[in-house]
Scaffold this motif. Structure first.
Motif, short mmCIF file in Angstrom:
data_model
loop_
_atom_site.label_atom_id
_atom_site.label_comp_id
_atom_site.label_asym_id
_atom_site.label_seq_id
_atom_site.Cartn_x
_atom_site.Cartn_y
_atom_site.Cartn_z
N SER A 125 -21.46 51.36 26.77
CA SER A 125 -21.80 51.40 25.34
C SER A 125 -23.15 50.76 25.05
O SER A 125 -23.49 50.51 23.91
CB SER A 125 -20.72 50.67 24.54
N LYS A 126 -23.91 50.50 26.09
CA LYS A 126 -25.21 49.85 25.93
C LYS A 126 -26.10 50.67 25.00
O LYS A 126 -26.12 51.89 25.04
CB LYS A 126 -25.87 49.73 27.29
N GLN A 127 -26.83 49.97 24.17
CA GLN A 127 -27.81 50.64 23.32
C GLN A 127 -28.82 51.35 24.22
O GLN A 127 -29.31 50.76 25.18
CB GLN A 127 -28.51 49.60 22.43
N GLY B 263 -24.26 53.91 23.65
CA GLY B 263 -24.25 53.33 22.31
C GLY B 263 -22.83 53.13 21.80
O GLY B 263 -21.87 53.54 22.43
N ASP B 264 -22.73 52.47 20.65
CA ASP B 264 -21.41 52.16 20.08
C ASP B 264 -20.55 53.39 19.85
O ASP B 264 -19.34 53.36 19.99
CB ASP B 264 -21.58 51.46 18.72
N ASP C 167 -28.20 60.42 22.74
CA ASP C 167 -29.41 59.77 22.24
C ASP C 167 -30.45 59.51 23.30
O ASP C 167 -31.61 59.29 22.98
CB ASP C 167 -29.04 58.42 21.60
N SER D 50 -33.42 50.03 29.36
CA SER D 50 -32.45 49.17 28.70
C SER D 50 -31.57 48.46 29.72
O SER D 50 -30.88 47.50 29.40
CB SER D 50 -31.62 49.95 27.68
#
Lengths: 439, 439
Positions: B49-51, B55-56, B276, B308
């Protein structure tokens, strides 16, 4: 970020060796007419914890959780319970069903060297035969598979749950103590004597009785030798369960001899296996001088488990190759081979940006004309200058480099460089010319 | 007991076809010098879920849970995020890294025909190159892999996120609306116009503006044709992001033409992909007349995601073959082949119980002497009488049966039966005699 505790990543060397082990095993399984099937990694927790399958006790060893619709799921901890679930959804099957499966399984266990929380198994099972010739076939197939993988110096350790069960009756162990006792016997090689006494005490077994059990389990040796010993020491004639177990082992010994693998087989009365679902012969496999590795191929007969899924008993026997343990073994013994140049690999370099498209044309030509799969055809992905392209080819152990430069235009020629022989020459940029040099 | 909702079992036909697809793809990947690696099925949820990775928003699509030590885990939903995590633990890697992975992934999604909650992917990625020749290489490799699998009539649909991003700037879409707009564009083919307006409205995009966006996305066709169209309609000279995207597509078109696969490639401005993490070119693949199957091979460039994980940006591009969709396609079109007798299979039958051991001896001999893997050598596992053994051989499509009976003792002869020709004769029970008849 870390990888999940107790699990491992596979670099190229490791995954290639793992793939090799699996394909060598599967090749033999198929030649024994075992048909491959596959099932999901997830099962409903009710399936995994079913009485007669894993039982309640697997809860703490299984990754399990509720999904968004409040269904309780778990990651499979072996390939046998999913097989039973699979067959329960297709109950019209003819017998025997000879099935093979390969896949990852997950166990939430203590992590120590050689134990992973994610590991792979290759399984075969014969469904629908209660005859010892099925057990013999499974062992013979496992033998051939391990040989095909390249293993030697391994021994099957064979026991029979009925035999042990009868012997425990004979000693006077009560029915409700037996599961505990079996589980303790399974730990004989891992625990000290004091620890074993402590384990036995949990099930109300006194020291003197524990010694009797441990003594019985000491019988180990070549098959006919141990069969003789059993006949001498245990009530083979009087105790029905002992007799059944004995006769099964005797038949199995006969068949394994007929298949010519008796020298790789021993009877070992301390082998019981932890899982509750075994009902007859059980098998473990040890590599000579690598006993600390544990069993690399285990299984046995489970005549009741399918019954708890489909309502009527179906006799089954099977064995599972522990791929990750074998992998660790093979990686360990792999000699420090000096990595050689790959003779089946070509790098097409562009001398400068103007000749990039011509280089790409040549790549496409080679790829079309050289038999797919037999050659690596590589080219720059970075936009690097020539010297760095060649450095990359060298790092990747690609032996042949074709340099496409201005001579391609007028002379239709390229530079051919052999990174192994450190030689270089101009050649025609056509397939015939290139093929002659690389084959 | 049922299998878990949304997942599927693979019977022998299905898994064999799946294995074929995977090995055909991997064969080509390896010939392009992509090195295989593998990672666990589970990752820490923080990784997934890391940006910049999932992601969330992936929370609701991911099987995730807490283990017994309160670590939050999740089953991977693709093979790209685990690759980033893998590389972040081995940051000394040289570039480019050309890596391939094959494995199962899990998504908690609506279940409908052709969508599974467990499915398999074959991925390739080039790590460390921002040059379009890497994207071209990835597409060329995917092209060769799909061909090697046996697919024809497929088309790569290519777009560029920068181009679309620039066009949205030009239309006047605000930065904070863009993710939503991209995600809506991704649904163009799935939703009706009314539904699309409703989606756009969620991000405060009025109908007239929505129409402008939809109009832009309508550009689709052969590469140079669309490039010309873009130049005519959009501010390629004035808007920096549009120009960057345009130049990337132009370079890519040049390279794909050099590799000779331009006829299989189109530019399609409605392709943006949901995730994304894409930053440049994006790819989808459609089979002619099978558009409802969705994309069978997708990917793109993601130059920020690794950053990231490891703190500095590393340019990456890659593509993923959707094995299960391809599998459904191939199973569907597979002609109703009449299952033929297998010419490479022998069943050794025992005429009666007295000759079981002799039959087993013969099995062991054949297995030793016939090249392993090239023949199925099968025998009874049930203890059945002769006629039923032969029925089983027939059901299993095993062409040749050797019947071991009393003639083995004095004459060293067995009965050879050809279940295809319905012929039978006595032959010598030695390898030479048998080999002559079966090869």
């Amino acid at each position: 970020m870390n990888r999940v505790k107790g699990m491992r990543d596979f670099d190229t060397e490791l995954i290639n060796e793992k793939d090799r082990i699996i394909s060598r095993a599967e090749e033999v399984f198929t030649s024994f007419n075992f048909k491959k099937i596959d099932t999901p990694a997830l099962e409903y927790f009710d399936t995994l914890s079913k009485q007669g399958a894993g039982g309640d006790e697997i809860e703490n060893q299984t990754y399990n959780f509720y999904d968004f619709s409040k269904r309780r799921l778990g990651l499979r901890y072996d390939l046998t319970v999913p097989l039973a679930r699979y067959l329960s959804q297709n109950t019209n099957f003819s017998i025997p069903q000879k099935l093979q499966r390969t896949g990852k399984v997950w166990r939430y266990e203590d992590t120590k060297k050689g134990r992973y929380r994610e590991f792979s198994q290759c399984d075969i099972d014969i469904v629908g035969s209660k005859d010892m010739r099925a057990d013999a076939q499974v062992l013979f197939c496992a033998y051939c598979a391990l040989k095909n993988i390249g293993l030697s110096g391994f021994t099957f350790h064979i026991n029979n749950r009925k035999l042990i069960d009868g012997v425990l009756n004979y000693i006077g162990i009560k029915e409700e103590q037996k599961t505990g006792v079996m589980r303790t016997i399974d730990k004989i090689e891992k625990l000290s004597k004091t620890e074993l006494y402590r384990e036995f005490a949990k099930y109300n077994i006194k020291k003197i009785r524990a010694d009797e059990i441990l003594n019985c389990c000491r019988l180990e040796g070549s098959m006919y030798e141990v069969l003789k010993g059993i006949k001498k020491r245990f009530p083979v004639e009087d105790e029905a369960t002992v007799r059944e177990g004995f006769l099964e082992l005797e038949k199995l010994a006969e068949y394994l001899t007929a298949y010519g693998i008796n020298n790789a087989c021993r009877i070992n009365l301390s082998i019981v296996r932890g899982l509750d679902y075994y009902t007859g012969c059980v098998f473990e496999t040890k590599i000579k001088n690598e006993e600390k590795l544990g069993s690399i191929c285990s299984g046995g007969r489970y005549n009741k488990m399918l019954g708890s899924f489909i309502g009527k008993d179906v006799a089954c026997t099977g064995i599972s190759i522990g791929v990750d343990r074998l992998l660790d073994y093979f990686i360990e013994i792999k000699k420090e081979e000096k990595t050689k140049m790959n003779n089946k690999a070509i790098f097409v370099a562009n001398a400068d940006e103007e000749h990039l498209v011509s280089a790409m044309n040549l790549v496409a030509l080679l790829r079309k004309k050289l038999k797919s799969g037999s050659f690596i055809v590589e080219t720059d992905a970075m936009g690097r200058k020539l010297s760095n392209q060649i450095k990359y080819a060298d790092r990747e152990k690609i032996r042949y480099v074709l340099i496409v430069g201005k001579d391609i235009e007028t002379l239709k020629k390229v530079t051919f460089r052999d990174l192994d022989k450190h030689s270089e020459k101009q050649i025609n940029a056509d397939l015939a010319g290139i093929k002659k040099l690389i084959q």
